[in-house]
Design a protein around this motif. Structure first.
Motif, PDB file in Angstrom:
ATOM      1  N   VAL A   1       0.834  -1.206   0.000  1.00 38.36           N
ATOM      2  CA  VAL A   1       0.000   0.000   0.000  1.00 38.36           C
ATOM      3  C   VAL A   1       0.863   1.248   0.000  1.00 38.36           C
ATOM      4  CG1 VAL A   1      -1.590   1.349   1.437  1.00 38.36           C
ATOM      5  CG2 VAL A   1      -2.039  -1.058   1.028  1.00 38.36           C
ATOM      6  N   GLN A   2       1.970   1.233   0.729  1.00 34.23           N
ATOM      7  CA  GLN A   2       2.863   2.391   0.745  1.00 34.23           C
ATOM      8  C   GLN A   2       3.500   2.613  -0.616  1.00 34.23           C
ATOM      9  OE1 GLN A   2       5.489   1.282   3.942  1.00 34.23           O
ATOM     10  NE2 GLN A   2       4.191   2.228   5.543  1.00 34.23           N
ATOM     11  N   SER A   3       3.760   1.526  -1.341  1.00 35.11           N
ATOM     12  CA  SER A   3       4.345   1.647  -2.667  1.00 35.11           C
ATOM     13  C   SER A   3       3.325   2.112  -3.694  1.00 35.11           C
ATOM     14  CB  SER A   3       4.940   0.299  -3.109  1.00 35.11           C
ATOM     15  OG  SER A   3       5.916  -0.141  -2.195  1.00 35.11           O
ATOM     16  N   ASP A   4       2.055   1.721  -3.484  1.00 30.58           N
ATOM     17  CA  ASP A   4       0.998   2.088  -4.433  1.00 30.58           C
ATOM     18  C   ASP A   4      -0.253   2.485  -3.653  1.00 30.58           C
ATOM     19  OD1 ASP A   4      -0.512   2.508  -6.631  1.00 30.58           O
ATOM     20  OD2 ASP A   4      -0.627   0.412  -7.274  1.00 30.58           O
ATOM     21  N   PRO A   5      -0.260   3.693  -3.096  1.00 27.61           N
ATOM     22  CA  PRO A   5      -1.366   4.104  -2.213  1.00 27.61           C
ATOM     23  C   PRO A   5      -2.698   4.291  -2.919  1.00 27.61           C
ATOM     24  CG  PRO A   5       0.108   5.948  -2.628  1.00 27.61           C
ATOM     25  CD  PRO A   5       0.755   4.742  -3.232  1.00 27.61           C
ATOM     26  N   ASP A   6      -2.712   4.312  -4.234  1.00 30.79           N
ATOM     27  CA  ASP A   6      -3.958   4.550  -4.972  1.00 30.79           C
ATOM     28  C   ASP A   6      -4.720   3.274  -5.286  1.00 30.79           C
ATOM     29  OD1 ASP A   6      -3.486   7.278  -4.991  1.00 30.79           O
ATOM     30  OD2 ASP A   6      -2.298   7.176  -6.835  1.00 30.79           O
ATOM     31  N   THR A   7      -4.156   2.105  -4.981  1.00 31.14           N
ATOM     32  CA  THR A   7      -4.811   0.847  -5.313  1.00 31.14           C
ATOM     33  C   THR A   7      -5.838   0.486  -4.238  1.00 31.14           C
ATOM     34  OG1 THR A   7      -2.813   0.082  -6.424  1.00 31.14           O
ATOM     35  CG2 THR A   7      -4.457  -1.571  -5.881  1.00 31.14           C
ATOM     36  N   ALA A   8      -7.113   0.488  -4.633  1.00 34.40           N
ATOM     37  CA  ALA A   8      -8.187   0.215  -3.667  1.00 34.40           C
ATOM     38  C   ALA A   8      -8.180  -1.230  -3.209  1.00 34.40           C
ATOM     39  CB  ALA A   8      -9.540   0.575  -4.279  1.00 34.40           C
ATOM     40  N   GLU A   9      -7.840  -2.150  -4.118  1.00 37.96           N
ATOM     41  CA  GLU A   9      -7.883  -3.573  -3.775  1.00 37.96           C
ATOM     42  C   GLU A   9      -6.930  -3.903  -2.639  1.00 37.96           C
ATOM     43  OE1 GLU A   9      -9.876  -5.914  -4.618  1.00 37.96           O
ATOM     44  OE2 GLU A   9     -10.999  -4.659  -6.009  1.00 37.96           O
ATOM     45  N   LEU A  10      -5.778  -3.259  -2.618  1.00 33.33           N
ATOM     46  CA  LEU A  10      -4.836  -3.510  -1.532  1.00 33.33           C
ATOM     47  C   LEU A  10      -5.398  -3.016  -0.195  1.00 33.33           C
ATOM     48  CD1 LEU A  10      -1.441  -2.571  -3.217  1.00 33.33           C
ATOM     49  CD2 LEU A  10      -2.272  -4.849  -2.644  1.00 33.33           C
ATOM     50  N   HIS A  11      -6.108  -1.893  -0.237  1.00 32.77           N
ATOM     51  CA  HIS A  11      -6.727  -1.389   0.985  1.00 32.77           C
ATOM     52  C   HIS A  11      -7.808  -2.344   1.484  1.00 32.77           C
ATOM     53  CE1 HIS A  11      -4.757   2.330  -0.308  1.00 32.77           C
ATOM     54  NE2 HIS A  11      -4.938   2.779   0.923  1.00 32.77           N
ATOM     55  N   PHE A  12      -8.596  -2.893   0.559  1.00 32.30           N
ATOM     56  CA  PHE A  12      -9.635  -3.842   0.962  1.00 32.30           C
ATOM     57  C   PHE A  12      -9.010  -5.087   1.592  1.00 32.30           C
ATOM     58  CE2 PHE A  12     -12.472  -1.739  -2.258  1.00 32.30           C
ATOM     59  CZ  PHE A  12     -13.419  -1.318  -1.344  1.00 32.30           C
ATOM     60  N   ALA A  13      -7.944  -5.583   0.964  1.00 32.52           N
ATOM     61  CA  ALA A  13      -7.275  -6.771   1.500  1.00 32.52           C
ATOM     62  C   ALA A  13      -6.717  -6.495   2.894  1.00 32.52           C
ATOM     63  CB  ALA A  13      -6.163  -7.214   0.555  1.00 32.52           C
ATOM     64  N   LEU A  14      -6.132  -5.307   3.057  1.00 28.42           N
ATOM     65  CA  LEU A  14      -5.537  -4.961   4.347  1.00 28.42           C
ATOM     66  C   LEU A  14      -6.620  -4.797   5.412  1.00 28.42           C
ATOM     67  CD1 LEU A  14      -2.838  -4.362   5.678  1.00 28.42           C
ATOM     68  CD2 LEU A  14      -3.120  -1.960   5.038  1.00 28.42           C
ATOM     69  N   GLY A  15      -7.720  -4.133   5.059  1.00 28.90           N
ATOM     70  CA  GLY A  15      -8.806  -3.947   6.010  1.00 28.90           C
ATOM     71  C   GLY A  15      -9.427  -5.262   6.455  1.00 28.90           C
ATOM     72  N   ASN A  16      -9.619  -6.165   5.497  1.00 29.50           N
ATOM     73  CA  ASN A  16     -10.187  -7.474   5.839  1.00 29.50           C
ATOM     74  C   ASN A  16      -9.259  -8.266   6.750  1.00 29.50           C
ATOM     75  OD1 ASN A  16     -12.429  -6.925   4.309  1.00 29.50           O
ATOM     76  ND2 ASN A  16     -11.672  -7.963   2.487  1.00 29.50           N
TER      77      ASN A  16
ATOM     78  N   GLU B   1     -12.593   3.724   6.325  1.00 32.35           N
ATOM     79  CA  GLU B   1     -12.994   5.127   6.334  1.00 32.35           C
ATOM     80  C   GLU B   1     -12.108   5.951   5.404  1.00 32.35           C
ATOM     81  OE1 GLU B   1     -12.916   6.193  10.463  1.00 32.35           O
ATOM     82  OE2 GLU B   1     -15.085   5.834  10.702  1.00 32.35           O
ATOM     83  N   HIS B   2     -10.826   5.580   5.299  1.00 34.06           N
ATOM     84  CA  HIS B   2      -9.933   6.250   4.351  1.00 34.06           C
ATOM     85  C   HIS B   2     -10.415   6.037   2.919  1.00 34.06           C
ATOM     86  CE1 HIS B   2      -6.306   7.559   2.297  1.00 34.06           C
ATOM     87  NE2 HIS B   2      -6.237   6.381   1.698  1.00 34.06           N
ATOM     88  N   LEU B   3     -10.848   4.831   2.615  1.00 30.54           N
ATOM     89  CA  LEU B   3     -11.370   4.565   1.275  1.00 30.54           C
ATOM     90  C   LEU B   3     -12.616   5.407   0.995  1.00 30.54           C
ATOM     91  CD1 LEU B   3     -10.992   0.693   0.982  1.00 30.54           C
ATOM     92  CD2 LEU B   3      -9.937   2.386  -0.509  1.00 30.54           C
ATOM     93  N   LEU B   4     -13.511   5.499   1.976  1.00 26.81           N
ATOM     94  CA  LEU B   4     -14.733   6.282   1.788  1.00 26.81           C
ATOM     95  C   LEU B   4     -14.444   7.769   1.641  1.00 26.81           C
ATOM     96  CD1 LEU B   4     -17.097   4.522   4.352  1.00 26.81           C
ATOM     97  CD2 LEU B   4     -17.347   4.540   1.868  1.00 26.81           C
ATOM     98  N   ALA B   5     -13.355   8.236   2.229  1.00 23.73           N
ATOM     99  CA  ALA B   5     -13.010   9.658   2.137  1.00 23.73           C
ATOM    100  C   ALA B   5     -12.393  10.030   0.793  1.00 23.73           C
ATOM    101  CB  ALA B   5     -12.049  10.025   3.279  1.00 23.73           C
ATOM    102  N   ARG B   6     -11.950   9.029   0.042  1.00 30.31           N
ATOM    103  CA  ARG B   6     -11.336   9.312  -1.260  1.00 30.31           C
ATOM    104  C   ARG B   6     -12.398   9.687  -2.279  1.00 30.31           C
ATOM    105  NH1 ARG B   6      -7.302   4.396  -2.527  1.00 30.31           N
ATOM    106  NH2 ARG B   6      -7.731   5.215  -4.613  1.00 30.31           N
ATOM    107  N   SER B   7     -12.037  10.618  -3.151  1.00 26.27           N
ATOM    108  CA  SER B   7     -12.972  11.082  -4.187  1.00 26.27           C
ATOM    109  C   SER B   7     -12.721  10.425  -5.536  1.00 26.27           C
ATOM    110  CB  SER B   7     -12.871  12.606  -4.330  1.00 26.27           C
ATOM    111  OG  SER B   7     -11.538  12.975  -4.675  1.00 26.27           O
ATOM    112  N   ASP B   8     -11.688   9.585  -5.604  1.00 33.05           N
ATOM    113  CA  ASP B   8     -11.324   9.015  -6.903  1.00 33.05           C
ATOM    114  C   ASP B   8     -11.783   7.570  -7.069  1.00 33.05           C
ATOM    115  OD1 ASP B   8      -9.626   8.144  -4.898  1.00 33.05           O
ATOM    116  OD2 ASP B   8      -7.918   7.851  -6.251  1.00 33.05           O
TER     117      ASP B   8
END
Length: 381
Positions: free
Chosen positions: A64-79, A95-102
């Motif tokens: 995630v630090q290498s590619d902070p824009d990838t939503a799938e990595l955030h979902f995997a990490l949250g789960n 909540e970080h994902l929900l705050a993103r506008s992209d």
């Protein structure tokens, strides 16, 4: 004064060279980052397959630090955070994902659903309820309604549970009418405790109208009519129970006998109970019939009749209680031993999870399943 253009001859090649070097450096950095992110991702996946959640989390954080824009990595990490019980960090990720506008609508709904699951697992039912309500009209609406139904059952908010069950019954392929009828019975119990018998009767009548085979509804009506002194109405409710849900008659056998004695309908009750016993021998039905016997001999004969149809340690113990041993001391010891052996056999067992209890439940205390307790005892299963 003449213009000196010599610097142009040096400046243009130098600027071109610097631009080329900069582009090569950016490309190199992009390639390095591109190689590192997938490597961290696959390393995390490998840890997951080996059930090493802590190492997988570290790898996904690196990805995630290498590619902070990838939503799938955030979902995997949250789960992963949720599965490990680290609910605060899971909530922050979603909540970080929900705050993103992209991110698109589907990913936003997915993040909202994941956030609701975080709150559910953390036991924050009020926040989970708020998060689930925002999923109305999304692809996750069905799952959200089921989760809301579970919340309202746990908090015993039966009117809200009934509202959600009606929605699910209209939207889902499965039927939720049975649960809805149970919620009506729960509301009726609350009304009865509050002294509002009229409201309790109204709710119970609605329950058996929706589901005539609901044994709980007829039993509750009979008990309530007995409480208000309407014995004839109570007996009629048990007759309807025998008509619509005959398999549940053992649960009402004792009450049926009590009402029959007060109303002078012993012969009618005996016919009803004998028909039930002929369909499926039952300990409760046999004991109810034995209690209607004229004397001890006829009662013990009823126990023998049951044993002729179906072997039963409980019935054998009941019969032996009338026998007198030559040694009075042995009599007491044998009786205590038989009663101890019969205790577990007289329990009820949930067909869904196997939870055993001395009393019959409409909703299992163990797995929360509805109508999972048969009306027969453990020995009879």
């Amino acid at each position: 004064m003449e213009l000196d253009l010599t610097w142009l001859l040096w400046g243009l090649p130098i600027a071109f060279a610097l631009g080329w070097i900069a582009s090569r450096l950016d490309l190199k950095q992009w390639r390095i980052a591109g190689r590192q992110a997938p490597r961290a991702y696959f390393r995390g996946l490998n840890h997951l397959l080996n059930e090493q959640q802590d190492q997988a989390i570290d790898a996904f954080i690196e990805a995630v630090q290498s590619d902070p824009d990838t939503a799938e990595l955030h979902f995997a990490l949250g789960n992963l955070f949720r599965r490990r019980g680290d609910y605060d960090r899971a909530v922050r990720v979603h909540e970080h994902l929900l705050a993103r506008s992209d991110i698109g609508r589907k990913d936003r709904d997915r993040a909202q659903h994941a956030l609701a699951l975080d709150f559910l697992k953390a036991g924050l039912l009020d926040r989970a309820e708020t998060a689930l309500a925002k999923l109305e009209g999304s692809d996750f609406e069905g799952e959200a309604l089921l989760a809301l139904l579970s919340i309202y059952e746990r908090s015993r908010d039966w009117p809200q549970a009934r509202r959600i069950a009606e929605k699910l019954d209209q939207a889902q392929p499965g039927s939720f009418v049975g649960r809805l009828a149970h919620y009506l019975c729960e509301e009726a119990e609350l009304a009865q405790r509050a002294g509002n018998s009229l409201q309790a009767f109204k709710l119970l009548d609605e329950a058996v109208t929706r589901v005539p085979s609901l044994a709980r509804g007829w039993l509750a009506i009979s008990a309530l009519r007995t409480q208000v002194g309407d014995l004839a109405g109570a007996y009629t409710a048990l007759e309807k129970l025998n008509q619509h849900a005959p398999q549940a008659l053992p649960l009402a056998a004792r009450h049926l006998v009590e009402l029959a004695r007060k109303l002078g309908k012993e012969a009618d009750a005996i016919r009803m109970l004998e028909a039930a016993h002929a369909r499926a021998p039952s300990l409760d039905v046999s004991e109810a019939l034995a209690s209607l016997g004229a004397d001890d001999r006829s009662r013990r004969q009823r126990f023998l009749s049951h044993l002729a149809q179906e072997p039963s340690l409980v019935m054998a113990t009941r019969w032996l209680e009338g026998e007198t041993l030559s040694d009075p001391t042995a009599q007491a010891h044998v009786k205590n031993a038989l009663e101890a052996a019969c205790g577990p056999l007289q329990r009820y067992r949930c067909a869904a999870c196997g939870f055993e209890a001395r009393q019959h439940f409409w909703q299992c205390p163990g797995c929360q399943a509805w109508d999972s307790y048969p009306a027969r005892r453990v020995e009879e299963l």
